[in-house]
Design a protein around this motif. Structure first.
Motif, PDB file in Angstrom:
ATOM      1  N   ASN A  61     -52.916  59.938  17.568  1.00 25.56           N
ATOM      2  CA  ASN A  61     -52.869  58.877  18.637  1.00 25.56           C
ATOM      3  C   ASN A  61     -52.771  60.127  20.438  1.00 25.56           C
ATOM      4  OD1 ASN A  61     -51.391  57.068  16.687  1.00 25.56           O
ATOM      5  ND2 ASN A  61     -49.588  58.434  17.295  1.00 25.56           N
ATOM      6  N   GLU A  62     -53.580  60.454  20.515  1.00 19.96           N
ATOM      7  CA  GLU A  62     -54.449  61.543  21.874  1.00 19.96           C
ATOM      8  C   GLU A  62     -52.618  62.027  21.906  1.00 19.96           C
ATOM      9  OE1 GLU A  62     -57.719  61.884  23.143  1.00 19.96           O
ATOM     10  OE2 GLU A  62     -57.681  62.024  20.592  1.00 19.96           O
ATOM     11  N   ASP A  63     -51.661  62.239  21.630  1.00 18.33           N
ATOM     12  CA  ASP A  63     -50.511  62.720  22.139  1.00 18.33           C
ATOM     13  C   ASP A  63     -50.153  64.436  22.153  1.00 18.33           C
ATOM     14  OD1 ASP A  63     -49.436  59.801  23.353  1.00 18.33           O
ATOM     15  OD2 ASP A  63     -48.441  59.416  21.643  1.00 18.33           O
ATOM     16  N   LEU A  64     -50.173  64.727  23.242  1.00 15.39           N
ATOM     17  CA  LEU A  64     -49.721  65.825  23.276  1.00 15.39           C
ATOM     18  C   LEU A  64     -48.854  66.802  22.954  1.00 15.39           C
ATOM     19  CD1 LEU A  64     -50.955  69.081  26.467  1.00 15.39           C
ATOM     20  CD2 LEU A  64     -48.555  68.775  24.736  1.00 15.39           C
ATOM     21  N   LYS A  65     -48.868  67.752  21.713  1.00 15.12           N
ATOM     22  CA  LYS A  65     -48.028  68.728  21.215  1.00 15.12           C
ATOM     23  C   LYS A  65     -48.308  69.903  21.713  1.00 15.12           C
ATOM     24  CE  LYS A  65     -46.602  65.556  17.861  1.00 15.12           C
ATOM     25  NZ  LYS A  65     -45.226  64.533  17.295  1.00 15.12           N
ATOM     26  N   VAL A  66     -46.929  70.740  21.701  1.00 10.93           N
ATOM     27  CA  VAL A  66     -47.062  71.866  22.494  1.00 10.93           C
ATOM     28  C   VAL A  66     -47.015  73.561  21.065  1.00 10.93           C
ATOM     29  CG1 VAL A  66     -45.837  74.112  23.743  1.00 10.93           C
ATOM     30  CG2 VAL A  66     -46.488  71.712  24.352  1.00 10.93           C
ATOM     31  N   SER A  67     -47.831  73.915  20.711  1.00 17.45           N
ATOM     32  CA  SER A  67     -48.086  74.810  19.417  1.00 17.45           C
ATOM     33  C   SER A  67     -47.702  76.322  19.772  1.00 17.45           C
ATOM     34  CB  SER A  67     -49.308  75.147  18.192  1.00 17.45           C
ATOM     35  OG  SER A  67     -50.128  75.254  19.226  1.00 17.45           O
ATOM     36  N   ASP A  68     -47.466  76.975  18.675  1.00 20.17           N
ATOM     37  CA  ASP A  68     -47.715  78.737  18.982  1.00 20.17           C
ATOM     38  C   ASP A  68     -46.445  79.471  19.831  1.00 20.17           C
ATOM     39  OD1 ASP A  68     -49.157  81.418  19.336  1.00 20.17           O
ATOM     40  OD2 ASP A  68     -50.326  81.126  19.303  1.00 20.17           O
ATOM     41  N   PHE A  69     -45.446  79.643  19.017  1.00 24.14           N
ATOM     42  CA  PHE A  69     -44.198  79.691  20.511  1.00 24.14           C
ATOM     43  C   PHE A  69     -44.237  81.659  19.741  1.00 24.14           C
ATOM     44  CE2 PHE A  69     -42.862  75.756  20.277  1.00 24.14           C
ATOM     45  CZ  PHE A  69     -42.432  75.274  21.273  1.00 24.14           C
ATOM     46  N   GLY A  70     -45.417  82.604  19.590  1.00 26.66           N
ATOM     47  CA  GLY A  70     -45.180  83.612  18.761  1.00 26.66           C
ATOM     48  C   GLY A  70     -44.846  84.586  20.087  1.00 26.66           C
ATOM     49  N   LEU A  71     -45.203  84.529  21.542  1.00 30.20           N
ATOM     50  CA  LEU A  71     -44.725  85.290  22.277  1.00 30.20           C
ATOM     51  C   LEU A  71     -43.144  84.513  23.029  1.00 30.20           C
ATOM     52  CD1 LEU A  71     -48.357  86.018  23.904  1.00 30.20           C
ATOM     53  CD2 LEU A  71     -46.611  87.168  22.477  1.00 30.20           C
ATOM     54  N   SER A  72     -42.908  83.481  22.075  1.00 29.66           N
ATOM     55  CA  SER A  72     -41.500  82.913  23.432  1.00 29.66           C
ATOM     56  C   SER A  72     -40.669  83.895  23.759  1.00 29.66           C
ATOM     57  CB  SER A  72     -41.139  82.054  22.366  1.00 29.66           C
ATOM     58  OG  SER A  72     -41.397  81.715  21.621  1.00 29.66           O
ATOM     59  N   ALA A  73     -39.997  83.304  24.587  1.00 28.05           N
ATOM     60  CA  ALA A  73     -38.347  84.267  24.122  1.00 28.05           C
ATOM     61  C   ALA A  73     -36.802  83.785  24.573  1.00 28.05           C
ATOM     62  CB  ALA A  73     -38.299  84.961  25.882  1.00 28.05           C
ATOM     63  N   LEU A  74     -36.141  83.935  23.560  1.00 26.90           N
ATOM     64  CA  LEU A  74     -34.935  83.804  23.516  1.00 26.90           C
ATOM     65  C   LEU A  74     -33.589  84.159  24.690  1.00 26.90           C
ATOM     66  CD1 LEU A  74     -34.866  83.775  19.999  1.00 26.90           C
ATOM     67  CD2 LEU A  74     -34.776  81.619  21.289  1.00 26.90           C
ATOM     68  N   PRO A  75     -32.844  83.475  24.913  1.00 27.78           N
ATOM     69  CA  PRO A  75     -31.680  83.961  25.997  1.00 27.78           C
ATOM     70  C   PRO A  75     -31.133  85.304  25.485  1.00 27.78           C
ATOM     71  CG  PRO A  75     -31.651  81.725  25.743  1.00 27.78           C
ATOM     72  CD  PRO A  75     -32.346  82.280  24.615  1.00 27.78           C
ATOM     73  N   GLU A  76     -31.116  85.593  24.612  1.00 32.54           N
ATOM     74  CA  GLU A  76     -30.708  87.719  23.931  1.00 32.54           C
ATOM     75  C   GLU A  76     -32.195  88.392  25.005  1.00 32.54           C
ATOM     76  OE1 GLU A  76     -31.252  85.231  20.090  1.00 32.54           O
ATOM     77  OE2 GLU A  76     -30.489  85.015  22.150  1.00 32.54           O
ATOM     78  N   GLN A  77     -33.526  87.735  24.897  1.00 38.73           N
ATOM     79  CA  GLN A  77     -34.003  88.645  25.005  1.00 38.73           C
ATOM     80  C   GLN A  77     -34.297  89.239  26.803  1.00 38.73           C
ATOM     81  OE1 GLN A  77     -37.071  86.199  22.280  1.00 38.73           O
ATOM     82  NE2 GLN A  77     -37.606  88.400  23.400  1.00 38.73           N
ATOM     83  N   ARG A  78     -33.548  88.321  27.297  1.00 40.06           N
ATOM     84  CA  ARG A  78     -33.433  88.732  29.210  1.00 40.06           C
ATOM     85  C   ARG A  78     -32.074  89.678  29.265  1.00 40.06           C
ATOM     86  NH1 ARG A  78     -33.358  82.943  28.388  1.00 40.06           N
ATOM     87  NH2 ARG A  78     -35.165  81.884  29.042  1.00 40.06           N
ATOM     88  N   ARG A  79     -32.420  90.506  30.080  1.00 38.01           N
ATOM     89  CA  ARG A  79     -31.663  91.398  30.997  1.00 38.01           C
ATOM     90  C   ARG A  79     -30.629  90.973  31.648  1.00 38.01           C
ATOM     91  NH1 ARG A  79     -35.746  94.467  35.297  1.00 38.01           N
ATOM     92  NH2 ARG A  79     -35.121  92.755  36.728  1.00 38.01           N
ATOM     93  N   ASP A  80     -29.556  91.725  31.920  1.00 40.63           N
ATOM     94  CA  ASP A  80     -28.115  91.029  32.379  1.00 40.63           C
ATOM     95  C   ASP A  80     -28.523  90.139  33.626  1.00 40.63           C
ATOM     96  OD1 ASP A  80     -26.738  92.174  30.470  1.00 40.63           O
ATOM     97  OD2 ASP A  80     -26.452  94.065  32.212  1.00 40.63           O
TER      98      ASP A  80
END
Length: 442
Positions: A147-166
């Motif tokens: 339908n020509e609608d966008l889909k974000v892909s490839d979360f291989g470099l993404s970060a979750l909350p536990e990866q953050r510093r204090d």
């Protein structure tokens, strides 16, 4: 109708077809669900390759993130399965190709560019509300459906909350040079959400211009221009679009537009309709099922043994308990299909005693119990947060008469607020009944 070649059938559930793409450690195949005839994409990963290239954390993170971010403009992870040697990620099949292909042919008109940008921001906002930052947004990772609608892909470099510093900052520099925010390269820590917004600004510029804002003969020249936010607009971009881009491509992240500011921008607002995110409960990833591993060659495909129904009092098996407390090479979260919550602990109390303690905790923390079934407690806070009132579900699984496992999951509200609440309020309130928290050293 069963396909003639049984070797193309995996888990008695999917037919494997042609190769759609290939990376360093995985191949993606076209697939078909035999029961529903739905087209899917199946990413096949060799576990041995993951261990050899130290990519275990990356693929576990990618799976964890895709379970969190179920949204109309994000490629859906439908199911995760495994054999002794391979992992199979069954994903939504998006057949329209990359947005990059359109950009490569030249600039888009403003209406089309605005539509894709609105859909991108909706998806990114949803990710950020769950504590996820993508960190590699670019047209190559934005797919288009039929339908020509966008889909974000490839979360291989993404970060979750536990990866953050204090202090909430990320430190690992990553991304694609032409799209990466300048603060990511300074090695002082950066806000992943603000870095994503910079990348969105580069994408919008590329959609409207047909080329990138920061160009040069080599990466260092690109970085020098990005550090100064040094770029020029082509004459055909409207003043309203220029104004929005000028507030996105700001070298100082503190002065860069936030997502609420983007959404309230007049150019962005034109024709904008916020999509409703899918319910997590609809996802097949959340169903109860296990994988029965057969011996023999890795090409021998095991059966997927679905659970035949949930008993009145749910039970954990010993393998799950040991895995939940392990810090080693644990692929349980890759091939199980039970939805895992952000927090889990083991208690040396009976299930009924734990439920009573949870209800007492809710009252103490000024949370209202909104629903209660046997061994499941749902509660909601009284105060409004960033994404409404925080709500959570706690499910108690009895392992033995005096041993129970308790899982927490967020039902509503902001992810970062939920994580903070669990750490600062829930854990201290339950310390007298907790034997071991998931991930804590024993």
């Amino acid at each position: 109708m069963v396909p003639e070649n049984p070797r193309n059938i995996i888990f008695n559930k999917y037919e494997m077809g042609r190769v759609l793409g290939q990376g360093n450690f995985a191949k993606v195949y076209h697939g078909r669900n035999l029961a529903t005839n739905e087209n899917v994409a199946i990413k096949v990963i060799k576990k041995e390759k993951l261990k050899k290239d130290r990519l275990v954390k990356q693929i576990k993170r990618e799976v964890s993130v895709m379970r969190l971010v179920r949204h109309p403009h994000i490629v859906e992870l439908k199911e995760v399965m495994a054999t002794k040697g391979k992992i199979f990620l069954v994903m939504e099949y998006v057949k329209g190709g990359e947005l990059f292909t359109k950009v490569n042919k030249g600039k888009l008109n403003e209406d089309d560019a605005r539509k894709y940008f609105q859909q991108l921001i909706s998806a990114v906002d949803f990710c950020h509300s769950r504590g996820v930052t993508h960190r590699d947004l670019k047209p190559e990772n934005l797919l288009l459906d039929e339908n020509e609608d966008l889909k974000v892909s490839d979360f291989g470099l993404s970060a979750l909350p536990e990866q953050r510093r204090d202090d909430g900052m990320l430190v690992t520099p990553c991304g694609t040079p032409a799209y990466v925010a300048p603060e990511v390269l300074k090695k002082k820590g950066y806000d992943g959400s603000k870095a994503d917004i910079w990348s969105c600004g580069v994408i919008l510029y590329a959609l409207l211009s047909g080329y990138l804002p920061f160009q040069g003969e080599n990466v260092m020249r690109i970085y020098r221009k990005a550090f100064k936010a040094e770029y020029e607009f082509p004459e055909w971009i409207s003043p309203q679009a220029k104004n929005l881009i000028s507030n996105l491509l700001v070298a100082d992240p503190e002065k860069r537009y936030s997502i609420p500011e983007i959404i309230s921008d007049p150019w962005f607002q034109y024709g904008f309709m916020r999509p409703l995110a899918f319910s997590m409960k609809e996802s097949a990833v959340g169903e109860d099922s296990t994988i029965d591993h057969f011996g023999g060659e890795e090409e021998e495909v095991p059966e997927l043994v679905a659970a035949m129904g949930k008993p009145a009092r749910p039970f954990y098996n010993a393998f799950e308990i040991i895995s939940s407390l392990s810090h080693g090479f644990d692929l349980r979260s890759l091939f199980e299909t039970r939805k895992r919550s952000p927090s889990m602990f083991i208690s040396k109390y009976s299930a009924s005693a734990v439920v009573a303690k949870l209800e007492g905790m809710a009252k103490k923390l000024n949370f209202r119990v909104t629903g209660k079934k046997e061994f499941t407690v749902r509660m909601q806070g009284m105060k409004e947060g960033r994404k409404g009132k925080l709500a959570m579900t706690m499910e108690v699984f009895e392992v033995a008469p005096e041993v129970a496992v308790v899982e927490f999951s967020k039902s509503a509200g902001d992810t970062l607020e939920y994580v903070k609440f669990c750490e600062e309020q829930v854990r201290p309130s339950l310390k007298d009944i907790v034997w071991s928290w998931q991930g804590d050293s024993n």
